[in-house]
Enzyme design. Structure first.
Site, PDB file in Angstrom:
ATOM      1  CG  HIS A 198      -2.050  -1.306   1.306  1.00 25.09           C
ATOM      2  ND1 HIS A 198      -2.667  -1.182   0.480  1.00 25.09           N
ATOM      3  CD2 HIS A 198      -2.537  -2.523   2.384  1.00 25.09           C
ATOM      4  CE1 HIS A 198      -3.318  -3.081   0.428  1.00 25.09           C
ATOM      5  NE2 HIS A 198      -3.163  -3.265   1.877  1.00 25.09           N
ATOM      6  CG  HIS A 258       0.947  10.069   7.036  1.00 30.52           C
ATOM      7  ND1 HIS A 258      -0.275   9.735   6.409  1.00 30.52           N
ATOM      8  CD2 HIS A 258       0.463  11.526   6.611  1.00 30.52           C
ATOM      9  CE1 HIS A 258      -1.073  10.459   5.718  1.00 30.52           C
ATOM     10  NE2 HIS A 258      -0.147  11.773   6.408  1.00 30.52           N
TER      11      HIS A 258
HETATM   12 ZN   LIG Z   1      -0.286   7.771   5.691  1.00 29.95          ZN
END
Ligand SMILES: [Zn+2]
Ligand SMILES: *[C@@H]1O[C@H](CO)[C@@H](O)[C@H](O)[C@H]1NC(C)=O
Ligand SMILES: *[C@@H]1O[C@H](CO)[C@@H](O)[C@H](O)[C@H]1NC(C)=O
Ligand SMILES: *[C@@H]1O[C@H](CO)[C@@H](O)[C@H](O)[C@H]1NC(C)=O
Length: 320
Positions: free
Chosen positions: A79, A128
């Site tokens: 992902h 992130h």
């Molecule tokens: Zn993320």
């Protein structure tokens, strides 16, 4: 002093469950993903963000400890591409700002396009940095509202001297994790501060969720408002990564009644000249054509100057 007492002790299983899910079928995501009222990412409207003048929510500066030299290994979980701390290695610690207590760094990973939007505008890439409340197991953290803290930093595409600096250390590892079937890389020492904005005290913060299943609403989001840079050549490498589809960003979620705060430092610059660069307007591309554009590469992006809405934010004016 280089002694960092905090070590990676939690298991480095994914923060999310490795169930079968895809970005092209987000309405089928399980659990609170579709039922929750506190989901992420969101479109951050700068006019609506509240400056915390009385420091009730943002109580002081963010404190970054030990981000300069961290052994991390790269991996591709199907992902995203992700860089995680090695077991028993030194782990950076985040504190301050909206956080109560210490949060230990776990990993950073990327989304292209960005997941958060600012005033309806998306960036080509968002990193992130995931942190867990120090001392908790992952299961414990995923079960409490303040369990995780994630820093989001946007990338602007830029052709020019120094624009490849932020990602310079991790890009050489990319060929080894382009395919999700490839093994994890060997660890390499990374200066994570390169991925922080140049003004890390300038940010938005709100409470939300993981942006992948199971979408637990346990995240204090800290979204830096000053982007960093990625060169077109570097961006082209991301678009080749096998993430099970054409893109790996979740659709924007309703803010509902949540408050988005902004740090006072982010107000100081609200009148500053806008940054020219490559941005994506949510309103000018549908996600399908957007995804196609990502795959075709950098040439497909629109060059739009960031729009700062005409009137200055009332809250910011008062804060001065
Ligand atoms: Zn993320
Ligand atoms: C956070 O970490 C710092 C540095 O190790 C330590 O001095 C402080 O007591 C910790 N704070 C909490 C709330 O544990
Ligand atoms: C893995 O990489 C090779 C090239 O090294 C490529 O031919 C192949 O299609 C890739 N597989 C997947 C699943 O992306
Ligand atoms: C991955 O690691 C395993 C075990 O070390 C090894 O047998 C295999 O060849 C590796 N695969 C690749 C693509 O390097």
């Amino acid at each position: 002093m280089f002694a960092i007492l905090v070590l990676f002790v939690v298991s480095f299983a994914d923060v999310t469950l490795q169930a079968e899910w895809t970005y092209s079928q987000q309405s089928a995501w399980p659990g609170v993903c579709n039922a929750g009222l506190g989901q992420s990412p969101i479109n951050i409207m700068t006019q609506e963000a509240i400056v915390d003048k009385h420091h009730a929510h943002i109580r002081g500066p963010l404190i970054f400890r030990g981000y300069n030299d961290v052994p991390l290994y790269g991996s591709n979980n199907g992902h995203t591409v992700k860089w995680s701390g090695v077991a028993d290695g030194p782990a950076p610690v985040l504190a301050g700002g909206p956080l109560r207590g210490n949060y230990t760094f776990l990993q950073f990973h990327f989304h292209w396009l960005s997941e958060h939007a600012i005033d309806g505008m998306k960036y080509p890439l968002e990193v992130h940095m995931v942190h867990i409340k120090t001392g908790l197991t992952l299961d414990e953290a995923l079960a409490r509202a303040d369990g995780l803290a994630v820093i989001g930093v946007f990338f602007l595409m830029h052709r020019g001297y120094g624009s490849d600096r932020a990602l310079e250390e991790i890009i050489p590892m990319m060929p080894y994790i382009v395919n999700s079937s490839q093994n994890n890389t060997e660890p390499r020492r990374i200066d994570i501060t390169r991925l922080l904005s140049n003004e890390p005290q300038s940010y938005y913060t709100y409470h939300g969720s993981l942006t992948t299943p199971m979408c637990q609403e346990v995240v204090t989001w800290i979204v830096m408002d000053k982007p960093i840079y990625i060169s077109p050549d570097q961006y082209a490498l991301f678009t080749k990564v096998d993430v099970g589809g054409d893109y790996n960003y979740r659709s924007l979620q309703p803010r509902n009644n949540r408050v988005v705060y902004r740090s006072i430092a982010s107000c100081a610059s609200i009148m500053a000249p806008t940054l020219p660069g490559t941005l994506i307007s949510l309103f000018s591309c549908l996600s399908t054509s957007l995804a196609a554009g990502v795959n075709k590469g950098v040439g497909a992006f629109l060059n739009i100057k960031r729009k700062i809405f005409g009137t200055p934010a009332k809250n910011c004016v008062k804060a001065k």
